[in-house]
Write a protein that holds these residues in place. Sequence first.
Motif, PDB file in Angstrom:
ATOM      1  N   PRO A  71       0.796  -1.239   0.000  1.00 37.95           N
ATOM      2  CA  PRO A  71       0.000   0.000   0.000  1.00 37.95           C
ATOM      3  C   PRO A  71       0.824   1.283   0.000  1.00 37.95           C
ATOM      4  CG  PRO A  71       0.000  -1.017   2.174  1.00 37.95           C
ATOM      5  CD  PRO A  71       0.657  -1.993   1.254  1.00 37.95           C
ATOM      6  N   ASP A  72       2.089   1.222   0.336  1.00 35.44           N
ATOM      7  CA  ASP A  72       2.920   2.427   0.360  1.00 35.44           C
ATOM      8  C   ASP A  72       3.418   2.759  -1.043  1.00 35.44           C
ATOM      9  OD1 ASP A  72       2.663   2.807   3.072  1.00 35.44           O
ATOM     10  OD2 ASP A  72       4.443   1.632   3.570  1.00 35.44           O
ATOM     11  N   LEU A  73       3.200   4.004  -1.443  1.00 28.55           N
ATOM     12  CA  LEU A  73       3.566   4.470  -2.780  1.00 28.55           C
ATOM     13  C   LEU A  73       4.667   5.514  -2.678  1.00 28.55           C
ATOM     14  CD1 LEU A  73      -0.039   5.030  -4.205  1.00 28.55           C
ATOM     15  CD2 LEU A  73       1.308   2.918  -4.175  1.00 28.55           C
ATOM     16  N   GLY A  74       5.525   5.560  -3.672  1.00 30.87           N
ATOM     17  CA  GLY A  74       6.569   6.574  -3.722  1.00 30.87           C
ATOM     18  C   GLY A  74       6.020   7.912  -4.198  1.00 30.87           C
ATOM     19  N   VAL A  75       6.347   8.969  -3.469  1.00 27.98           N
ATOM     20  CA  VAL A  75       5.944  10.326  -3.838  1.00 27.98           C
ATOM     21  C   VAL A  75       7.120  11.264  -3.580  1.00 27.98           C
ATOM     22  CG1 VAL A  75       3.449  10.048  -3.530  1.00 27.98           C
ATOM     23  CG2 VAL A  75       4.896  10.603  -1.560  1.00 27.98           C
ATOM     24  N   LEU A  76       6.921  12.543  -3.894  1.00 21.93           N
ATOM     25  CA  LEU A  76       8.027  13.493  -3.859  1.00 21.93           C
ATOM     26  C   LEU A  76       7.506  14.854  -3.422  1.00 21.93           C
ATOM     27  CD1 LEU A  76      11.114  13.569  -5.022  1.00 21.93           C
ATOM     28  CD2 LEU A  76      10.062  14.780  -6.923  1.00 21.93           C
ATOM     29  N   TRP A  77       8.109  15.429  -2.385  1.00 19.34           N
ATOM     30  CA  TRP A  77       7.761  16.790  -1.993  1.00 19.34           C
ATOM     31  C   TRP A  77       8.084  17.753  -3.122  1.00 19.34           C
ATOM     32  CZ3 TRP A  77       5.002  18.176   2.157  1.00 19.34           C
ATOM     33  CH2 TRP A  77       4.894  17.259   3.217  1.00 19.34           C
ATOM     34  N   VAL A  78       7.192  18.721  -3.331  1.00 17.29           N
ATOM     35  CA  VAL A  78       7.333  19.581  -4.506  1.00 17.29           C
ATOM     36  C   VAL A  78       8.335  20.715  -4.287  1.00 17.29           C
ATOM     37  CG1 VAL A  78       5.351  21.044  -3.907  1.00 17.29           C
ATOM     38  CG2 VAL A  78       6.041  20.825  -6.281  1.00 17.29           C
ATOM     39  N   TYR A  79       8.453  21.223  -3.063  1.00 19.61           N
ATOM     40  CA  TYR A  79       9.370  22.330  -2.798  1.00 19.61           C
ATOM     41  C   TYR A  79      10.270  21.997  -1.621  1.00 19.61           C
ATOM     42  CZ  TYR A  79       6.094  24.994  -5.692  1.00 19.61           C
ATOM     43  OH  TYR A  79       5.296  25.425  -6.722  1.00 19.61           O
ATOM     44  N   ALA A  80      11.388  22.712  -1.519  1.00 13.35           N
ATOM     45  CA  ALA A  80      12.301  22.570  -0.385  1.00 13.35           C
ATOM     46  C   ALA A  80      12.892  23.935  -0.079  1.00 13.35           C
ATOM     47  CB  ALA A  80      13.404  21.561  -0.695  1.00 13.35           C
ATOM     48  N   ASN A  81      12.548  24.471   1.094  1.00  9.77           N
ATOM     49  CA  ASN A  81      12.983  25.807   1.479  1.00  9.77           C
ATOM     50  C   ASN A  81      14.325  25.760   2.201  1.00  9.77           C
ATOM     51  OD1 ASN A  81      10.649  26.917   0.422  1.00  9.77           O
ATOM     52  ND2 ASN A  81       9.551  26.867   2.375  1.00  9.77           N
ATOM     53  N   HIS A  82      15.217  26.656   1.794  1.00  9.53           N
ATOM     54  CA  HIS A  82      16.540  26.740   2.410  1.00  9.53           C
ATOM     55  C   HIS A  82      16.419  27.250   3.837  1.00  9.53           C
ATOM     56  CE1 HIS A  82      20.560  28.674   3.101  1.00  9.53           C
ATOM     57  NE2 HIS A  82      20.937  27.510   2.602  1.00  9.53           N
ATOM     58  N   GLN A  83      17.126  26.605   4.772  1.00  8.10           N
ATOM     59  CA  GLN A  83      17.102  26.975   6.177  1.00  8.10           C
ATOM     60  C   GLN A  83      18.388  27.696   6.580  1.00  8.10           C
ATOM     61  OE1 GLN A  83      14.017  25.914   8.041  1.00  8.10           O
ATOM     62  NE2 GLN A  83      13.674  25.957   5.832  1.00  8.10           N
ATOM     63  N   TYR A  88      17.462  21.928   4.378  1.00  3.40           N
ATOM     64  CA  TYR A  88      16.268  22.186   3.577  1.00  3.40           C
ATOM     65  C   TYR A  88      15.040  21.586   4.239  1.00  3.40           C
ATOM     66  CZ  TYR A  88      19.081  24.084  -0.157  1.00  3.40           C
ATOM     67  OH  TYR A  88      19.921  24.890  -0.888  1.00  3.40           O
ATOM     68  N   GLN A  89      13.922  22.319   4.172  1.00  2.62           N
ATOM     69  CA  GLN A  89      12.648  21.874   4.711  1.00  2.62           C
ATOM     70  C   GLN A  89      11.682  21.599   3.566  1.00  2.62           C
ATOM     71  OE1 GLN A  89      11.475  21.205   7.916  1.00  2.62           O
ATOM     72  NE2 GLN A  89       9.757  20.428   6.719  1.00  2.62           N
ATOM     73  N   PRO A  90      11.321  20.335   3.343  1.00  7.48           N
ATOM     74  CA  PRO A  90      10.349  20.039   2.285  1.00  7.48           C
ATOM     75  C   PRO A  90       8.972  20.601   2.638  1.00  7.48           C
ATOM     76  CG  PRO A  90      11.595  18.068   2.893  1.00  7.48           C
ATOM     77  CD  PRO A  90      11.868  19.103   3.943  1.00  7.48           C
ATOM     78  N   VAL A  91       8.304  21.179   1.630  1.00 12.29           N
ATOM     79  CA  VAL A  91       6.965  21.721   1.810  1.00 12.29           C
ATOM     80  C   VAL A  91       6.156  21.462   0.546  1.00 12.29           C
ATOM     81  CG1 VAL A  91       7.640  23.524   3.455  1.00 12.29           C
ATOM     82  CG2 VAL A  91       7.675  24.012   1.005  1.00 12.29           C
ATOM     83  N   GLY A  92       4.844  21.632   0.678  1.00 13.08           N
ATOM     84  CA  GLY A  92       3.965  21.479  -0.467  1.00 13.08           C
ATOM     85  C   GLY A  92       3.684  22.801  -1.148  1.00 13.08           C
ATOM     86  N   GLY A  93       2.719  22.794  -2.056  1.00 11.41           N
ATOM     87  CA  GLY A  93       2.381  23.980  -2.817  1.00 11.41           C
ATOM     88  C   GLY A  93       1.084  24.607  -2.357  1.00 11.41           C
ATOM     89  N   GLY A  94       1.061  25.922  -2.289  1.00 15.86           N
ATOM     90  CA  GLY A  94      -0.126  26.636  -1.852  1.00 15.86           C
ATOM     91  C   GLY A  94      -0.133  26.869  -0.351  1.00 15.86           C
ATOM     92  N   THR A  95      -1.191  27.500   0.139  1.00 15.73           N
ATOM     93  CA  THR A  95      -1.310  27.835   1.554  1.00 15.73           C
ATOM     94  C   THR A  95      -1.523  26.579   2.391  1.00 15.73           C
ATOM     95  OG1 THR A  95      -2.278  29.968   0.972  1.00 15.73           O
ATOM     96  CG2 THR A  95      -2.597  29.203   3.234  1.00 15.73           C
TER      97      THR A  95
END
Length: 679
Positions: A71-83, A88-95
């Motif tokens: 049941p586990d699928l591979g996915v990828l965080w869309v953004y990574a903010n420099h700390q 780097y902190q992975p984040v998604g898109g939008g609010t």
Amino acid sequence: MRHRKLSLAAVATAAALIAPLSAVSAAASPRPAAASQPAPLTNLDHLDALTTTVAPPSQPGHTTYQLADHPDLGVLWVYANHQSDGGYQPVGGGTYDASTDTYGQGAYDADDIARAAVVYLRHWQQWGDTHSRDQAEALLRGLTYLQTDTGPDAGDVVLWMQPDGRLNPTPTPADSPNPSDTGSSYWLARTLWALGEGYADFRTSDPGFAGFLEQRLNLAVGALDRQNLTKHGQYKTVNGVQLPTWLISDGADASSEAVLGLTAYVAAGGTSTARTALSQLADGIAAMGSGSARNWPYGALLPSTTSPSQWEGWGDEMATALAQAATALHDPALLRPALADAAVFVPHLLTATGPDNGWMPTPVDGSQIAYGADAVARSVLAVADATGSTGLRQVAGVAAGWFFGQNPAGVPTYDPATGVTFDGVAANGTVNLNSGAESTIHGLLTMETLDANPDVADTARAAGHVVKRDGQQVVEANTAALSGGAQTVQPASAWTGEAQWSATSYVSSPAGSRLTWQVSASGQPRMVQPVAYLTDGGAARTTFTSGRTSLGTVRYGAGGAQGVAATPGALLPVTLPGSLPAGATSITGTTTGGTGQLDSLLLTPLVSQLVTSGNGHAVALLNSVATTSRTVRVAVPGTGRGVVVSYDQYGIARARIATSTGGVVTAEVLPGGFTLVTR
């Protein structure tokens, strides 16, 4: 490349353009031997850090390979903010909404999952890396879960997924199409890319998984057929230009990424339906090439069928797609527009600005990102691989120099120690230190390519620092001294609907008005291209002179029928027949017959140059818009003997000399061709 090369002679025969590959091309331009092998450039650490897994809830129309058992699928965080600590902190898109742990768009998207799968597939094939194989399989399972597999939208793809695996087909802001799995889209194209390469790579090692990927690819081809390819052979009029109607999202850029996957699939024995889809998409992409060394868009393959006035660095996979399709389909005619893009347009681009985000048609968006730099470099190398042109291999290396510091910031944008690729460089040199999925992916696609081609990597390292750039320059219309009623107009929007005023304004020039520019002097003549708003009819014209030298006339009514274009006119560069003389410092435009709208002047030296250095070596790229051969002197750093090779507009070497030692090199540049000087 998995297929036989199509020689330059074959391209000439098919396109009735060029002479057979001459002995001088083979004998005078040997591929440079790589130096002692450095450590691999490709580092997957940061991409690995962006990947994760998710077990999605049951959702109608969405499943994947062996979901019940795994049941586990591979996915990828869309953004990574420099700390601040350099991490780097992975984040998604939008609010982000903490109460629901959701993003306005989502945490993961099909676009990046698909392209990351391609990175891992290529790394597995290149290095035999089992970790990359496992990552590719996981991401392909995640990608196919995003694909709708039943109902009227079967084959299309939901773009966004939330952190818990729930799909978000209508994000904020909404996608086009909306919901995202209801029509032709970039993410459908990129899904085809990943599925095609995935099938080709897994068909021997895991036939069961490959069979599943093949089934999903053909489901995607079915969506492509019903949404796009039923219109194959139909064209639309866009300001007098006939453009194809059947490309994905009205784009040669989106379609080219689908072609990359279809090419891999067809070459691996794919279905005749897929082969037809490949042929039809490639046919449409090829129709987007136009211009010449002296005329917009300088041989480029344009990305969008909505405008003849736009070129963008990001998504510039068109020449790559055509070069690979030409080999898979055994159709050398597809190489004609790809070769013009690689051998004529890219040298013009590199000597002018590098891989800008947008020429529309002037370089209005001077920011540069890895997506554009990677796409340009790999496109030239793909054409070089298809034709055997050594000169284009070196041009590809010069383009890849962007990652080593040949950019507005003058710093490397990729770190081989971490695998981080910065999110871009602004025109003023400001570096965006974030490193999201797209930048990481395209940095790695270039590094994988350089690792596989050490001679191109050597050139890229030698091209990492800009010593001098002297190419196309923009002179804004509103910098002229205006008289006789001419005035600057500030429109409500700089965007016309299909192009952009370069200074967010233009000059309205009525009959009897005069515009006079003071320009910097140049040591050589320059091609002059007023950028004017051209409509279908009208008697207004502006005649340009410099002192007693007549340069030529722009006829504002020389545009074509509007057709389905967003606006009744097109903003386009018009090449004047006369050259601005060497040393000239003024240009005058006099208008008669009505009122014209003028955006700017493009001034291009008859021979432009980009001189670069790095890693103890130097590379100079010279590019011609002249109608005859010209001999120029160029200062190239270094102390060793320089090697000068002159190429014609088809990438064929016509002359090679080894110069004496010293900093200044004499080089011949063929009309419309390019010359490389290495030391």
